[in-house]
Design an enzyme around this catalytic site. Structure first.
Site, mmCIF file in Angstrom:
data_model
loop_
_atom_site.group_PDB
_atom_site.id
_atom_site.type_symbol
_atom_site.label_atom_id
_atom_site.label_comp_id
_atom_site.label_asym_id
_atom_site.label_seq_id
_atom_site.Cartn_x
_atom_site.Cartn_y
_atom_site.Cartn_z
ATOM 1 N N GLY A 13 -46.661 45.359 -10.477
ATOM 2 C CA GLY A 13 -47.057 45.648 -9.104
ATOM 3 C C GLY A 13 -46.023 46.467 -8.364
ATOM 4 O O GLY A 13 -44.860 46.550 -8.753
ATOM 5 N N GLY A 15 -44.546 47.301 -4.350
ATOM 6 C CA GLY A 15 -44.500 46.897 -2.950
ATOM 7 C C GLY A 15 -44.100 48.074 -2.084
ATOM 8 O O GLY A 15 -44.016 49.211 -2.544
ATOM 9 N N MET A 17 -41.223 48.715 -0.951
ATOM 10 C CA MET A 17 -39.872 49.188 -1.194
ATOM 11 C C MET A 17 -39.382 48.927 -2.608
ATOM 12 O O MET A 17 -38.286 49.343 -2.954
ATOM 13 C CB MET A 17 -38.911 48.518 -0.207
ATOM 14 C CG MET A 17 -38.946 46.992 -0.242
ATOM 15 S SD MET A 17 -38.059 46.260 1.139
ATOM 16 C CE MET A 17 -36.573 45.726 0.327
ATOM 17 N N VAL A 20 -42.213 45.471 -9.059
ATOM 18 C CA VAL A 20 -42.050 44.167 -9.709
ATOM 19 C C VAL A 20 -42.455 44.290 -11.172
ATOM 20 O O VAL A 20 -43.497 44.856 -11.498
ATOM 21 C CB VAL A 20 -42.893 43.084 -9.008
ATOM 22 C CG1 VAL A 20 -42.705 41.733 -9.699
ATOM 23 C CG2 VAL A 20 -42.505 42.978 -7.538
ATOM 24 N N ASP A 128 -44.988 37.488 8.145
ATOM 25 C CA ASP A 128 -46.045 38.213 7.434
ATOM 26 C C ASP A 128 -46.857 37.253 6.572
ATOM 27 O O ASP A 128 -47.052 37.464 5.380
ATOM 28 C CB ASP A 128 -45.433 39.317 6.565
ATOM 29 C CG ASP A 128 -46.456 40.371 6.153
ATOM 30 O OD1 ASP A 128 -47.488 40.494 6.853
ATOM 31 O OD2 ASP A 128 -46.227 41.079 5.162
#
Length: 465
Positions: A13, A15, A17, A20, A128
């Site tokens: 994955g 994100g 910044m 992963v 969040d």
């Protein structure tokens, strides 16, 4: 290999910044998730600080409902955090198939309250709380992840106004101070989404915000006590929300919708150096096993100031962006030699050399994608296929690592727009097409690679239009 200890296996994955990866700890013999700060972000001191702040934040919260961090490192050319690998999907992924049963939705909310109680007791606000940041393990445990914009209450980073549309509390969106009730707003919107399939509509007034949510849920068949709790959690005025996660858990338990199974881990699980206040009510497990592994973010002690390593250089990592460089250089050299031979033969009037001579120097990316994957009309499937093809081309030398990272970012921009409200998703898909055209025009994308990716991007843009 990272740090002579962590094997990097496959990307799982992206994100905002970091990327992963699924990995393996060779020393402790266990699977892990490895979050590596993107190279472009690593060059930004502010991004490095935020990356480390996330690791520091989660490291301070050892709790069964918060994804754990095992290690952290800042090296001369990269930064990474080693985390717990969660063997299940996010709530967001589960919601793609529709709302959750009420008992499961309340159970997820109760377990989230346990994690928030721990964070708030430590003086931290997550900021969040969304379905994407709640992971569901196959054992039934809910794990809160991604503390990337978390704030200590005594230093709430007022300049950082961040969050996810549809789940951000009004005071946070306005750049005002945040406190535990800010996270409860996100929890309320997440619970609403679990019950209905989508977050509450925005744009209601201060009074209409509360009554509108309750009326929506009641109209959809949600019992009045539970609808009233969700309405309180999503109240525009923080003073109308529960005072803390423990009170929210008590209200949810009193609504009577949680499973009647044996209680899970207590929400009062101890932190290092203290015990949280009690929360009312028991909550059970999610009985259905959920598919599709996903990775979460976890915690580590605060890292040292970034400095270049003095230790001997470690072996070259097995990640594509490292071993790809010599492959690209070797491929370029072979192509140059073949081109020179072709020119000499052509100048002498001889037949052109067989094209098979250039075959070994080209990555196995000339084939266009199979027709079956293209047949899907779901944007999410098309995005997944695009991402897989970009990764494949990057691994085999069809795209330079930097350009592959840029294309992944374009795909991620489309995915973000699609996930939030769908607005401008088609425009972002057109941006992806434009970038492919630019790379081809600049000679940075081979014809086979372009012929592989351009039809997929065009199909995606047509679907979103």
């Amino acid at each position: 290999m990272l740090g002579g200890r962590y094997r990097v296996d496959e990307e799982v994955g992206h994100g905002g910044m970091a990327t992963v990866w699924r990995g393996y700890d060779l020393r402790l013999q266990r699977p892990v998730a490895i979050k590596i700060l993107d190279p472009a972000r690593f060059a930004d001191a502010a991004m490095r600080q935020r990356f480390w702040r996330e690791a520091q934040a989660v490291a301070a919260l050892p709790h069964p409902h918060i994804v754990a961090v095992y290690d952290v490192a800042l090296e001369a050319d990269e930064a990474y955090v080693v985390m717990e690998l969660v063997d299940g999907p996010s709530v967001s992924a589960v919601l793609q198939d529709g709302p959750l049963p009420r008992a499961q939705a309340v159970d997820v909310a109760l377990q989230t309250c346990a994690a928030l109680a721990a964070a708030h007791a430590a003086g931290m606000v997550h900021r969040d709380i969304t379905p994407a940041n709640l992971l569901l393990s196959t054992s039934g445990l809910v794990k809160v992840c991604d503390f990337g914009i978390a704030a200590w209450q005594e230093a709430a980073y007022p300049s950082l106004v961040a969050g996810t549309r549809g789940y951000t509390a009004p005071e946070q969106a306005a750049g005002g101070p945040v406190d535990p009730r800010t996270d409860l707003f996100g929890l309320g919107c997440t619970l609403y989404a679990m019950l209905t399939g989508a977050p509450p509509l925005a744009g209601r007034g201060a009074v209409g915000e509360l009554s509108g949510v309750q009326e929506d849920l009641t109209r959809l068949g949600v019992p009045a006590p539970l609808a009233e709790v969700v309405a309180r959690l999503t109240a525009r005025d923080p003073g109308e929300r529960p005072a803390g996660a423990d009170e929210a858990a008590a209200l949810l338990a009193a609504a009577g919708e949680h499973p009647a199974a044996a209680p899970l881990l207590d929400a009062t699980a101890p932190l290092l150096g203290g015990v949280l206040p009690d929360t009312a009510g028991d909550h059970g497990t999610i009985r259905e096993r959920l598919p599709a592994p996903l990775i979460g973010v976890a915690a580590v002690p605060p890292p040292p100031t970034p400095t270049a390593r003095v230790a001997p250089a470690r072996p070259a990592p097995q990640r594509p962006d490292r071993w790809l460089r010599p492959v690209v250089w070797a491929t370029t050299g072979v192509l140059a030699i073949v081109a020179g031979l072709f020119f000499i033969v052509y100048a002498l009037g001889a037949p052109s050399p067989p094209t098979a001579q250039a075959g070994p120097s080209k990555p196995p990316t000339a084939a266009t994608p199979a027709a079956a994957p293209l047949a899907s009309t779901r944007p999410t499937d098309q995005l997944d296929l695009l991402r897989r093809e970009i990764d494949r081309l990057a691994r085999t030398g069809g795209i330079a690592p930097k350009d592959a990272s840029d294309l992944r970012k374009k795909v991620q921009d489309v995915e973000k727009r699609l996930r939030k409200d769908g607005d401008d998703a088609a425009e972002k898909a057109e941006d992806l097409l434009d970038r492919l055209d630019d790379l081809r025009a600049d000679g940075k994308l081979s014809a086979p690679a372009y012929q592989t990716l351009a039809p997929l991007a065009t199909r995606l843009a047509d679907t979103l239009t």
